[in-house]
Scaffold this active site. Structure first.
Site: not given
Ligand SMILES: *[C@@H]1O[C@H](CO)[C@@H](O)[C@H](O)[C@H]1NC(C)=O
Ligand SMILES: *[C@@H]1O[C@H](CO)[C@@H](O)[C@H](O)[C@H]1NC(C)=O
Ligand SMILES: *[C@@H]1O[C@H](CO)[C@@H](O)[C@H](O)[C@H]1NC(C)=O
Ligand SMILES: *[C@@H]1O[C@H](CO)[C@@H](O)[C@H](O)[C@H]1NC(C)=O
Ligand SMILES: *[C@@H]1O[C@H](CO)[C@@H](O)[C@H](O)[C@H]1NC(C)=O
Ligand SMILES: *[C@@H]1O[C@H](CO)[C@@H](O)[C@H](O)[C@H]1NC(C)=O
Ligand SMILES: *[C@@H]1O[C@H](CO)[C@@H](O)[C@H](O)[C@H]1NC(C)=O
Ligand SMILES: *[C@@H]1O[C@H](CO)[C@@H](O)[C@H](O)[C@H]1NC(C)=O
Ligand SMILES: *[C@@H]1O[C@H](CO)[C@@H](O)[C@H](O)[C@H]1NC(C)=O
Length: 554
Positions: A466-467
């Site tokens: 994920s970011e």
């Protein structure tokens, strides 16, 4: 020397000698005694001068003097020899010197005298000889010289000195080669002296007798006649033991001084001091005559310098003058030592660095195991490493990554090495929000292990993380958290990777996976695992109960 000769005092020559292309340069007068050998050297040249042709003639004869050594009168090198001299030899002798394109001529007006030696001949007729005159200086040490100028083919020995017909022995008199040294000269030393010598030439023996009239002069005005020793200068000479050494004693003295020149050690003539070993010898004296003075050279030769020679003065004496040199061991070459030391030091440093680089990992691992954890401070962290890995899309690779992360890593690092890992997908509590898990647990880890799979890496990594995840580990990296990058295969091109990975690779390097994916074959002692362990934090003592508690509260 030729030049010196030409500088010599010229005597006006009578017209009859002015003849052909040769230039008359000098007339000598000699008055030797009949019945004994006589020799005259036309020109004193060193053997290296070369190309000089000397020819002797008896004026007005046109044919040269014989060069047959058996002949009573003959030429030998530049010398004319009379063996022996007879009354009939009186006359003018010419010596023609051809030197490259020049020709010079010397004349010798030889007047052979009949002499009676009242002491030796027993003849009652007394003729006081005026053959030679010499001077001794009162109150000083001085010497007399026996006039024995012969070419090297003549061997001279058994030199005996007489004064007023009595042989001189000991006391203030010392015989030294062709000289007689007289110490503390007093007025009574004046008188008639004679020196006798034996000469051997082509097996025939001859007797030579010189008569010398000696006057004594007071020493006032003697100062101007003190011989000057130009070298040595009471200096030291650096020399290696075992080498051959020759040192010149160079002296200038006035023409009419008959000083004794010699080398001495411990107040003894060197030839006497080393009479047995002959290791150190005095050379024969040579001289060059100038108008007002004579330049003498007498050398001392060490066939081999020995330790016992160091530190003692070797003294050159010339009449009242003396000067010495002292042998010194060469000073160690400081610069060479410095450079040598530096080179050795650099060499040592380089090899230590080299060895350290080769064995760095083993050294560190050994050190850790030997001095286990005593210095490790509690840092409030729970895990040794957070393992971050992508989910590749290809079946095989995905399987390999899973095996590595979920089976091999725990087997080696946790079971064999006693580390605690946080592996996402294994250690999070069910139902926890992904962002929270990463955010909270990554902060509890001492290292971040990132497994990278080439080819698909650029998008795989991004796709499966994920970011936030990336944001978090970016932040952690900036905090100085150490990252261990493990390449599953060799990555050829990092430029396609996210910048953060490029940065990590640049800063920490990467470890390339080696080995297969069977759980059993994994051992913490292989090269790959040693590298990983090296980058891992030192092992901790068993966690205290409080941290244990902490873990369970999570
Ligand atoms: C020496 O030189 C003179 C004149 O140049 C010449 O006449 C004579 O032959 C030469 N003698 C020798 C021995 O070379
Ligand atoms: C040679 O010397 C003698 C005596 O010393 C002298 O009478 C004679 O004139 C000299 N001869 C020449 C040519 O100079
Ligand atoms: C030299 O001789 C004189 C007497 O001739 C004497 O008085 C003096 O002491 C002597 N000097 C030395 C150094 O022997
Ligand atoms: C030596 O002394 C005598 C008289 O004492 C003198 O006639 C003679 O000229 C002197 N000789 C020298 C060379 O001084
Ligand atoms: C002494 O004199 C000779 C020439 O006769 C010369 O070659 C030599 O260099 C001199 N030695 C010293 C130490 O001056
Ligand atoms: C060397 O000198 C010593 C003392 O002066 C003497 O006893 C010895 O016989 C000499 N040796 C030789 C070979 O002349
Ligand atoms: C020392 O003197 C001798 C003469 O006695 C000579 O033959 C020799 O060449 C000299 N040595 C040196 C090194 O000048
Ligand atoms: C001179 O004598 C001393 C003491 O007798 C001795 O130690 C030294 O070695 C001698 N010098 C030489 C050059 O032999
Ligand atoms: C060298 O030493 C001697 C004594 O051995 C001394 O008489 C002489 O003056 C000294 N010469 C120099 C130039 O120092």
């Amino acid at each position: 020397m030729l030049a010196l000769l030409f500088c010599g005092v010229s005597i006006a020559l009578p017209p009859f000698v002015r003849a052909d292309a040769c230039k008359d340069i000098r007339m000598y007068k000699e008055t030797p005694s009949a019945g004994q050998p006589f020799a005259f050297n036309c020109i004193n040249l060193s053997p290296t001068s070369g190309k000089v042709h000397v020819t002797w003639y008896k004026y007005p004869g046109k044919s040269p003097i014989s060069t047959n050594a058996q002949s009573r009168i003959h030429q030998e090198q530049n010398w004319i020899l009379f063996l022996p001299l007879t009354q009939e030899d009186t006359g003018i002798y010419q010596c023609v010197i051809n030197y490259t394109n020049t020709c010079h001529r010397i004349h010798v007006n030889l007047t052979v005298l009949r002499k009676y030696w009242y002491c030796f001949s027993g003849n009652s007729q007394l003729i006081l000889s005026d053959e030679y005159k010499q001077i001794l200086h009162a109150g000083k040490d001085d010497s007399l010289t026996c006039h024995l100028n012969f070419p090297q083919s003549c061997v001279l020995d058994s030199i005996t000195w007489y004064k007023d017909c009595k042989e001189i022995k000991g006391g203030r008199f010392t015989r030294w080669r062709i000289k007689l040294s007289v110490s503390n000269v007093s007025a009574e030393d004046g008188g008639d002296y004679a020196c006798q010598a034996q000469l051997t030439h082509t097996g025939k023996r001859y007797t030579i007798l010189n008569s010398i009239t000696v006057n004594i002069t007071e020493t006032h005005g003697y100062a101007g006649r003190i011989p000057k020793i130009i070298y040595p200068k009471n200096n030291s000479i650096e020399v290696q033991p075992g080498t051959t050494l020759t040192v010149d004693c160079n002296i200038t003295d006035t023409r009419d001084n008959t000083n004794l020149r010699s080398w001495r050690v411990n107040d003894t003539l060197v030839d006497d001091y080393y009479n047995e070993s002959k290791r150190i010898r005095e050379g024969f004296e040579s001289h060059i005559s100038f108008q007002k003075h004579i330049f003498y050279t007498v050398n001392i030769t060490f066939s081999e310098v020995k330790m016992e020679d160091y530190g003692h003065p070797f003294i050159c004496h010339a009449g009242v003058s003396a000067a010495y040199f002292i042998l010194k061991l060469p000073a160690p070459d400081v610069q060479a030592y410095l450079i040598g030391g530096l080179v050795t030091l650099i060499g040592a440093a380089v090899s230590v660095t080299y060895i350290y680089n080769i064995f760095k990992i083993d050294i560190v691992l050994w050190y850790r195991s030997a001095f286990l954890s005593t210095e490790i401070k509690e840092d409030g962290k729970l895990y040794d490493a957070y393992v971050l890995y992508p989910k590749p899309q290809r079946e095989i690779q995905s399987h390999e990554v899973d095996t590595l992360v979920l089976k091999i890593l725990p087997e080696v690092l946790e079971r064999q090495c006693g580390y605690k890992l946080f592996i996402f997908g294994r250690d999070e509590f069910p139902g926890q929000a992904v962002a929270n898990v990463i955010d909270e647990n990554i902060k509890l880890c001492r290292r971040l292990i990132i497994i990278i799979v080439p080819e698909f890496l650029s998008f795989d990594l991004l796709k499966n993380m994920s970011e936030e995840q990336i944001a978090v580990y970016n932040a952690l990296i900036q905090d100085g958290m150490k990252v261990i990058l493990i390449e599953l295969e060799k990555v050829k091109d990092y430029t396609a990777m996210p910048e953060s990975i490029q940065y990590i690779k640049q800063k920490h390097g990467a470890i390339q996976w080696s080995g297969d994916f069977t759980e059993q074959s994994q051992c913490a002692k292989t090269k790959f695992w040693k590298k990983v362990r090296y980058h891992m934090p030192p092992k901790r003592p068993p966690p205290s109960s409080s941290t244990q508690m902490l873990k369970h509260t999570y």
